[in-house]
Design a protein around this motif. Structure first.
Motif, PDB file in Angstrom:
ATOM      1  N   HIS A 155       0.864  -1.184   0.000  1.00 33.68           N
ATOM      2  CA  HIS A 155       0.000   0.000   0.000  1.00 33.68           C
ATOM      3  C   HIS A 155       0.900   1.233   0.000  1.00 33.68           C
ATOM      4  O   HIS A 155       1.758   1.385   0.872  1.00 33.68           O
ATOM      5  N   LEU A 156       0.716   2.113  -0.977  1.00 33.10           N
ATOM      6  CA  LEU A 156       1.544   3.309  -1.081  1.00 33.10           C
ATOM      7  C   LEU A 156       0.715   4.560  -0.818  1.00 33.10           C
ATOM      8  O   LEU A 156      -0.359   4.731  -1.393  1.00 33.10           O
ATOM      9  N   SER A 157       1.227   5.414   0.043  1.00 34.36           N
ATOM     10  CA  SER A 157       0.626   6.726   0.281  1.00 34.36           C
ATOM     11  C   SER A 157       1.696   7.755  -0.019  1.00 34.36           C
ATOM     12  O   SER A 157       2.632   7.954   0.758  1.00 34.36           O
ATOM     13  N   MET A 158       1.572   8.408  -1.189  1.00 29.65           N
ATOM     14  CA  MET A 158       2.637   9.271  -1.699  1.00 29.65           C
ATOM     15  C   MET A 158       2.206  10.732  -1.701  1.00 29.65           C
ATOM     16  O   MET A 158       1.190  11.091  -2.309  1.00 29.65           O
ATOM     17  N   LEU A 159       2.982  11.561  -1.056  1.00 27.31           N
ATOM     18  CA  LEU A 159       2.768  13.003  -1.041  1.00 27.31           C
ATOM     19  C   LEU A 159       3.922  13.657  -1.793  1.00 27.31           C
ATOM     20  O   LEU A 159       5.092  13.425  -1.474  1.00 27.31           O
ATOM     21  N   ILE A 160       3.604  14.456  -2.802  1.00 29.44           N
ATOM     22  CA  ILE A 160       4.658  15.107  -3.580  1.00 29.44           C
ATOM     23  C   ILE A 160       4.338  16.586  -3.767  1.00 29.44           C
ATOM     24  O   ILE A 160       3.173  16.967  -3.901  1.00 29.44           O
ATOM     25  N   ASP A 161       5.374  17.396  -3.745  1.00 28.88           N
ATOM     26  CA  ASP A 161       5.195  18.826  -3.969  1.00 28.88           C
ATOM     27  C   ASP A 161       4.784  19.110  -5.411  1.00 28.88           C
ATOM     28  O   ASP A 161       5.190  18.391  -6.334  1.00 28.88           O
ATOM     29  N   GLU A 162       4.007  20.148  -5.617  1.00 28.65           N
ATOM     30  CA  GLU A 162       3.620  20.551  -6.964  1.00 28.65           C
ATOM     31  C   GLU A 162       4.847  20.874  -7.813  1.00 28.65           C
ATOM     32  O   GLU A 162       4.848  20.655  -9.024  1.00 28.65           O
ATOM     33  N   ASP A 163       5.909  21.371  -7.189  1.00 29.01           N
ATOM     34  CA  ASP A 163       7.146  21.666  -7.928  1.00 29.01           C
ATOM     35  C   ASP A 163       7.699  20.419  -8.609  1.00 29.01           C
ATOM     36  O   ASP A 163       8.329  20.505  -9.663  1.00 29.01           O
ATOM     37  N   VAL A 164       7.487  19.249  -8.006  1.00 31.91           N
ATOM     38  CA  VAL A 164       7.966  17.993  -8.595  1.00 31.91           C
ATOM     39  C   VAL A 164       7.272  17.740  -9.926  1.00 31.91           C
ATOM     40  O   VAL A 164       7.885  17.250 -10.884  1.00 31.91           O
ATOM     41  N   LEU A 179       4.493  11.927 -16.500  1.00 38.52           N
ATOM     42  CA  LEU A 179       3.231  12.409 -15.959  1.00 38.52           C
ATOM     43  C   LEU A 179       2.074  11.501 -16.359  1.00 38.52           C
ATOM     44  O   LEU A 179       1.147  11.268 -15.565  1.00 38.52           O
ATOM     45  N   GLU A 180       2.100  10.976 -17.586  1.00 42.89           N
ATOM     46  CA  GLU A 180       1.075  10.010 -18.004  1.00 42.89           C
ATOM     47  C   GLU A 180       1.129   8.765 -17.122  1.00 42.89           C
ATOM     48  O   GLU A 180       0.088   8.207 -16.725  1.00 42.89           O
ATOM     49  N   HIS A 181       2.342   8.341 -16.818  1.00 39.31           N
ATOM     50  CA  HIS A 181       2.525   7.169 -15.950  1.00 39.31           C
ATOM     51  C   HIS A 181       1.982   7.446 -14.554  1.00 39.31           C
ATOM     52  O   HIS A 181       1.320   6.578 -13.953  1.00 39.31           O
ATOM     53  N   LEU A 182       2.214   8.645 -14.050  1.00 41.16           N
ATOM     54  CA  LEU A 182       1.685   9.006 -12.733  1.00 41.16           C
ATOM     55  C   LEU A 182       0.163   8.943 -12.708  1.00 41.16           C
ATOM     56  O   LEU A 182      -0.437   8.453 -11.742  1.00 41.16           O
ATOM     57  N   LEU A 183      -0.454   9.441 -13.762  1.00 43.81           N
ATOM     58  CA  LEU A 183      -1.917   9.412 -13.834  1.00 43.81           C
ATOM     59  C   LEU A 183      -2.429   7.979 -13.828  1.00 43.81           C
ATOM     60  O   LEU A 183      -3.421   7.654 -13.159  1.00 43.81           O
ATOM     61  N   MET A 188      -4.731   3.210  -9.505  1.00 42.70           N
ATOM     62  CA  MET A 188      -4.619   1.878  -8.912  1.00 42.70           C
ATOM     63  C   MET A 188      -5.114   1.912  -7.470  1.00 42.70           C
ATOM     64  O   MET A 188      -4.890   2.881  -6.740  1.00 42.70           O
ATOM     65  N   HIS A 189      -5.773   0.846  -7.055  1.00 37.59           N
ATOM     66  CA  HIS A 189      -6.466   0.857  -5.763  1.00 37.59           C
ATOM     67  C   HIS A 189      -5.521   0.953  -4.576  1.00 37.59           C
ATOM     68  O   HIS A 189      -5.907   1.404  -3.491  1.00 37.59           O
ATOM     69  N   HIS A 190      -4.268   0.534  -4.737  1.00 36.88           N
ATOM     70  CA  HIS A 190      -3.345   0.501  -3.606  1.00 36.88           C
ATOM     71  C   HIS A 190      -2.368   1.677  -3.603  1.00 36.88           C
ATOM     72  O   HIS A 190      -1.455   1.721  -2.784  1.00 36.88           O
ATOM     73  N   ILE A 191      -2.563   2.622  -4.521  1.00 38.07           N
ATOM     74  CA  ILE A 191      -1.672   3.776  -4.590  1.00 38.07           C
ATOM     75  C   ILE A 191      -2.472   5.060  -4.367  1.00 38.07           C
ATOM     76  O   ILE A 191      -3.392   5.366  -5.122  1.00 38.07           O
ATOM     77  N   PHE A 192      -2.122   5.791  -3.320  1.00 38.01           N
ATOM     78  CA  PHE A 192      -2.781   7.055  -2.993  1.00 38.01           C
ATOM     79  C   PHE A 192      -1.770   8.168  -3.235  1.00 38.01           C
ATOM     80  O   PHE A 192      -0.841   8.367  -2.448  1.00 38.01           O
ATOM     81  N   LEU A 193      -1.961   8.870  -4.342  1.00 39.49           N
ATOM     82  CA  LEU A 193      -1.038   9.922  -4.756  1.00 39.49           C
ATOM     83  C   LEU A 193      -1.702  11.283  -4.583  1.00 39.49           C
ATOM     84  O   LEU A 193      -2.758  11.542  -5.165  1.00 39.49           O
ATOM     85  N   ARG A 194      -1.085  12.131  -3.765  1.00 40.96           N
ATOM     86  CA  ARG A 194      -1.648  13.464  -3.534  1.00 40.96           C
ATOM     87  C   ARG A 194      -0.555  14.520  -3.660  1.00 40.96           C
ATOM     88  O   ARG A 194       0.600  14.289  -3.319  1.00 40.96           O
TER      89      ARG A 194
END
Length: 270
Positions: A155-164, A179-183, A188-194
């Motif tokens: 389970h991944l919970s990823m927080l990234i700055d907008e600058d990234v 960026l397409e890959h990030l979208l 995916m159900h186990h990846i929480f990207l914010r």
């Protein structure tokens, strides 16, 4: 091989500390339970000290010094282990990362390694100039990502700055694919990207990247640093790191808003 057998006192002061605790206890003919009674710890806790899974607090270390009559040597070893760079931290971090059932992290500079495309990783390794075998490093990073597509992914919970998101690494084509890959990954159900928006101003991630891994029943922290990083196993320090991640998350956009930010960045590159 047991955890204690994996310890290497030649390359890690904390490993030396754990090994020495075992040597001292056996030399004095004491059981883990007996030592625990002297320094206010459970038998299993004493065993974990000697395996490097846990570390005694300052009061317990002083108690161990008194029990073993080491004249403060344990306290001195622990002091230096806390402040010096451990050359094995990065290797240990990757080993633990591969076994983690849950990973929480914050990144302010680059796309997290588990979410990178080969092209983005290759550009990053090349630009950094600190890796001799770029293709080998890329292959290793891609191998780590295979777990994301396994039947039992972490389970991944990823927080990234907008600058990234806005920082173009490797050119517009490479960044567009990233960026397409990030979208795709964000669905995916186990990846929480914010995303933490630039307009937030100050937030608790500005001190630098950080990560908490759940490995078995243990929570292990890792903070990034040039040419390496630092592993954090002290429960109190890990708890402080978790609180910092919670505060960063409180300032982040929700998942849908984060996807919108990524889409807009992607559109600006096309």
């Amino acid at each position: 091989m047991t955890r204690r057998e994996e310890l290497d006192p030649t390359s890690s002061l904390w490993d030396l500390f754990a090994v020495y605790l075992h040597v001292l206890r056996t030399k004095h003919g004491l059981s883990c339970a007996a030592v625990g009674r002297e320094v206010n710890a459970a038998r299993q806790t004493v065993s974990h000290w000697e395996s490097g899974l846990l570390r005694p607090d300052e009061g317990q270390i002083r108690g161990l010094d008194a029990l073993y009559e080491t004249g403060g040597l344990l306290e001195w070893i622990a002091f230096h282990a806390e402040i010096v760079h451990d050359t094995r931290w990065q290797m240990q971090h990757l080993h633990l990362d591969a076994k983690a059932s849950e990973i929480r992290l914050y990144e302010r500079s680059f796309i997290p390694g588990l979410l990178q495309t080969p092209e983005y990783a290759r550009a990053l390794f090349t630009l950094e100039g600190i890796v001799d075998d770029v293709e080998g490093a890329v292959a290793m990073r891609m191998a780590r990502q295979k777990r994301l597509y396994s039947p039992d992914p972490p389970h991944l919970s990823m927080l990234i700055d907008e600058d990234v998101i806005d920082r173009v690494i490797g050119g517009t084509e490479v960044m567009s694919k990233q960026l397409e890959h990030l979208l795709d990954l964000s669905e995916m159900h186990h990846i929480f990207l914010r995303v933490v928006p630039r307009g937030q101003g100050f937030h608790h991630g500005l001190i630098g990247p950080m990560k908490i891994m759940t490995v078995g029943r243990e929570l292990i922290g890792f903070t990034e640093a040039p040419l390496g990083g630092k592993l954090i196993r002290n429960p109190k320090e890990v708890s402080q790191l978790a609180l910092r991640l919670d505060r960063i998350g409180a300032d982040a956009l929700n998942r849908a808003q984060s996807r919108d930010i990524i889409r807009r960045a992607l559109e600006s590159l096309i």
